[in-house]
Design an enzyme around this catalytic site. Structure first.
Site, PDB file in Angstrom:
ATOM      1  N   ARG A  82     -13.183  -8.883   1.282  1.00  0.00           N
ATOM      2  CA  ARG A  82     -11.773  -8.614   1.002  1.00  0.00           C
ATOM      3  C   ARG A  82     -10.954  -9.870   1.332  1.00  0.00           C
ATOM      4  O   ARG A  82     -10.056 -10.258   0.596  1.00  0.00           O
ATOM      5  CB  ARG A  82     -11.268  -7.437   1.856  1.00  0.00           C
ATOM      6  CG  ARG A  82     -11.857  -6.089   1.497  1.00  0.00           C
ATOM      7  CD  ARG A  82     -11.325  -5.581   0.172  1.00  0.00           C
ATOM      8  NE  ARG A  82      -9.869  -5.518   0.155  1.00  0.00           N
ATOM      9  CZ  ARG A  82      -9.140  -4.514   0.662  1.00  0.00           C
ATOM     10  NH1 ARG A  82      -9.737  -3.465   1.169  1.00  0.00           N
ATOM     11  NH2 ARG A  82      -7.809  -4.532   0.587  1.00  0.00           N
ATOM     12  N   ASP A 131     -17.313   7.069  -1.252  1.00  0.00           N
ATOM     13  CA  ASP A 131     -16.102   6.887  -0.446  1.00  0.00           C
ATOM     14  C   ASP A 131     -15.950   8.136   0.403  1.00  0.00           C
ATOM     15  O   ASP A 131     -16.592   9.163   0.144  1.00  0.00           O
ATOM     16  CB  ASP A 131     -14.900   6.699  -1.380  1.00  0.00           C
ATOM     17  CG  ASP A 131     -13.652   6.203  -0.667  1.00  0.00           C
ATOM     18  OD1 ASP A 131     -13.667   6.049   0.562  1.00  0.00           O
ATOM     19  OD2 ASP A 131     -12.647   5.988  -1.364  1.00  0.00           O
ATOM     20  N   GLN A 155     -10.162  -3.959  -3.445  1.00  0.00           N
ATOM     21  CA  GLN A 155     -11.416  -3.457  -2.887  1.00  0.00           C
ATOM     22  C   GLN A 155     -12.567  -3.671  -3.867  1.00  0.00           C
ATOM     23  O   GLN A 155     -13.615  -4.216  -3.522  1.00  0.00           O
ATOM     24  CB  GLN A 155     -11.275  -1.954  -2.581  1.00  0.00           C
ATOM     25  CG  GLN A 155     -12.530  -1.334  -2.038  1.00  0.00           C
ATOM     26  CD  GLN A 155     -12.884  -1.871  -0.666  1.00  0.00           C
ATOM     27  OE1 GLN A 155     -12.024  -1.908   0.193  1.00  0.00           O
ATOM     28  NE2 GLN A 155     -14.114  -2.309  -0.465  1.00  0.00           N
ATOM     29  N   CYS A 203     -16.337   1.495   0.687  1.00  0.00           N
ATOM     30  CA  CYS A 203     -15.137   0.682   0.964  1.00  0.00           C
ATOM     31  C   CYS A 203     -14.710   0.770   2.427  1.00  0.00           C
ATOM     32  O   CYS A 203     -14.010  -0.114   2.914  1.00  0.00           O
ATOM     33  CB  CYS A 203     -14.007   1.091   0.039  1.00  0.00           C
ATOM     34  SG  CYS A 203     -13.424   2.769   0.292  1.00  0.00           S
ATOM     35  N   ARG A 254       0.885  -1.177   0.000  1.00  0.00           N
ATOM     36  CA  ARG A 254       0.000   0.000   0.000  1.00  0.00           C
ATOM     37  C   ARG A 254       0.913   1.215   0.000  1.00  0.00           C
ATOM     38  O   ARG A 254       1.718   1.409   0.929  1.00  0.00           O
ATOM     39  CB  ARG A 254      -0.908  -0.003   1.228  1.00  0.00           C
ATOM     40  CG  ARG A 254      -1.606   1.341   1.422  1.00  0.00           C
ATOM     41  CD  ARG A 254      -2.716   1.302   2.434  1.00  0.00           C
ATOM     42  NE  ARG A 254      -3.861   0.573   1.908  1.00  0.00           N
ATOM     43  CZ  ARG A 254      -5.091   0.651   2.404  1.00  0.00           C
ATOM     44  NH1 ARG A 254      -5.339   1.448   3.441  1.00  0.00           N
ATOM     45  NH2 ARG A 254      -6.081  -0.039   1.885  1.00  0.00           N
ATOM     46  N   HIS A 295      -7.436   0.827  -6.410  1.00  0.00           N
ATOM     47  CA  HIS A 295      -7.637  -0.054  -5.256  1.00  0.00           C
ATOM     48  C   HIS A 295      -8.344  -1.320  -5.771  1.00  0.00           C
ATOM     49  O   HIS A 295      -9.505  -1.566  -5.458  1.00  0.00           O
ATOM     50  CB  HIS A 295      -8.476   0.676  -4.205  1.00  0.00           C
ATOM     51  CG  HIS A 295      -8.400   0.090  -2.830  1.00  0.00           C
ATOM     52  ND1 HIS A 295      -7.626  -1.020  -2.511  1.00  0.00           N
ATOM     53  CD2 HIS A 295      -9.020   0.440  -1.664  1.00  0.00           C
ATOM     54  CE1 HIS A 295      -7.774  -1.307  -1.228  1.00  0.00           C
ATOM     55  NE2 HIS A 295      -8.608  -0.438  -0.695  1.00  0.00           N
TER      56      HIS A 295
HETATM   57  N1  NVA Z   1     -10.113   6.391  -1.258  1.00  0.00           N
HETATM   58  C1  NVA Z   1      -9.692   6.000   0.056  1.00  0.00           C
HETATM   59  C2  NVA Z   1      -9.843   4.523   0.215  1.00  0.00           C
HETATM   60  C3  NVA Z   1      -9.575   4.026   1.585  1.00  0.00           C
HETATM   61  C4  NVA Z   1      -9.676   2.552   1.685  1.00  0.00           C
HETATM   62  C5  NVA Z   1      -8.274   6.414   0.279  1.00  0.00           C
HETATM   63  O1  NVA Z   1      -7.493   6.462  -0.681  1.00  0.00           O
HETATM   64  O2  NVA Z   1      -7.910   6.706   1.421  1.00  0.00           O
HETATM   65  N1   CP Z   2     -11.152  -0.383   2.493  1.00  0.00           N
HETATM   66  C1   CP Z   2      -9.881  -0.422   2.904  1.00  0.00           C
HETATM   67  O1   CP Z   2      -8.939  -0.634   2.129  1.00  0.00           O
HETATM   68  O2   CP Z   2      -9.746  -0.237   4.241  1.00  0.00           O
HETATM   69  P1   CP Z   2      -8.401   0.032   5.045  1.00  0.00           P
HETATM   70  O3   CP Z   2      -7.902   1.386   4.628  1.00  0.00           O
HETATM   71  O4   CP Z   2      -8.807  -0.041   6.468  1.00  0.00           O
HETATM   72  O5   CP Z   2      -7.396  -1.027   4.678  1.00  0.00           O
END
Ligand code: NVA
Ligand code: CP
Length: 305
Positions: A286, A218, A133, A258, A103, A130
């Site tokens: 997931r 989101d 997800q 998500c 990540r 993502h």
């Molecule tokens: N769009 C959000 C997703 C979190 C799982 C982010 O990038 O933080």
């Molecule tokens: N939806 C998701 O990826 O959650 P986290 O940021 O908690 O991993």
């Protein structure tokens, strides 16, 4: 040459449909209490350069359930903190483990790691996408409603990594995304699939939701957009998914998010905690989707049982 899972645009419909089928099968076998441990002795390294709850727990639990182990790494506790390059990190780490999940922020950083890695690399979120997800979300849709082919998925709110993955999924699997985003916060045309038949734009959230089989959004604090958060959030107020928006959708439309979610901002409590919401199934899936994915990357297709 090993496979990676970096962006849905690199996948075929056949591959994604296989993974969805396999994830649903692995889930039902797991729920029936079957022990399946093909990863005895295998190790997953997970590198987090951003915070996470679901992604960390789902990968770690999934690896353990399949008989393997995982190592949690983050920027501040590795030599990345001392500016070791991502390429050198990839060269060293990938000689010691079987699989890597990352990540990070810039998608190019994920690609740079993958280029030097000797083992498969999975995208656990970048600023651009993502994919795990969205595949878990599509699995949830299929479980509740059957095939997603031909369905209408409505995205309400600013464009971000999750939306871009929805657009690639739509172009590969054959469904449509209706987008309603605040002015100035819509998609970046360089980040979307060539096939523009798979999405349409609408001025208001209600127009976008008309005829939707699924409404999704989101939070307004996405990774990678940190500098203008206050402005982004203030422009987004009209783009809340609430009961008015859900009423415009099909009566049996699902609501997905998500997570993490912020009640009273991008979604009302009535919707996220209401009967159309399937957000906890999404979170759980997931785990199951990623087990199918890790199995595919390490062992190939398994069409058995
Ligand atoms: N769009 C959000 C997703 C979190 C799982 C982010 O990038 O933080
Ligand atoms: N939806 C998701 O990826 O959650 P986290 O940021 O908690 O991993």
């Amino acid at each position: 040459m090993h496979k990676n899972f970096l962006c849905l645009k690199d996948c075929s419909a056949d591959e994604l449909n296989y993974l969805l089928r396999r994830a649903i099968k692995l889930k039902s076998r797991f729920k029936a209490g079957e022990v399946y441990r093909p990863f005895e002795g295998k190790v997953l390294a997970m590198l987090f350069e951003k915070a996470s709850t679901r992604t960390r727990v789902s990968f770690e639990a999934g690896m353990a359930q399949l008989g393997g182990t995982s190592i949690y790494l983050n920027t501040s506790e590795t030599q990345l903190k001392n500016e070791e390059t991502i390429e050198d990190t990839a060269r060293a780490v990938s000689r010691m483990v079987d699989l890597v999940m990352i990540r990070t922020g810039p998608h190019s950083r994920l690609e740079a790691f993958a280029k030097e890695s000797e083992v498969p690399v999975i995208n656990g979120l970048t600023n651009d996408s993502h994919p795990c997800q969205v595949m878990g979300d599509i699995m949830s849709f299929i479980e509740k409603r059957g095939s997603i082919k031909g369905a209408v998925v409505t995205w309400i709110g600013d464009a971000n990594n999750v939306l871009y993955s929805w657009l690639y999924a739509a172009s590969i699997l054959g469904f449509k995304v209706h987008i309603s985003a605040p002015p100035g916060y819509s998609i970046n045309p360089t980040q979307v699939p060539d096939n523009d038949d798979c999405y349409d734009f609408f001025l208001s959230p209600e127009e976008a939701a008309e005829g939707a089989d699924l409404v999704t959004t989101d939070n307004w604090r996405s990774c990678g957009y940190d500098e203008n958060q206050a402005k982004r959030q203030s422009k987004s107020a009209r783009w809340q998914v609430n009961e008015t928006v859900m009423k415009a959708a099909k009566p049996d439309a699902l609501f997905m998010h998500c997570l993490p979610a912020f009640r009273g901002q991008e979604v009302s409590s009535e919707v996220i905690d209401g009967p159309q919401s399937v957000v906890w199934d999404e979170a759980e899936n997931r785990l199951h989707f990623q087990k199918a994915l890790m199995e595919y990357l390490l062992l190939g297709r398994i069409e058995d049982v």
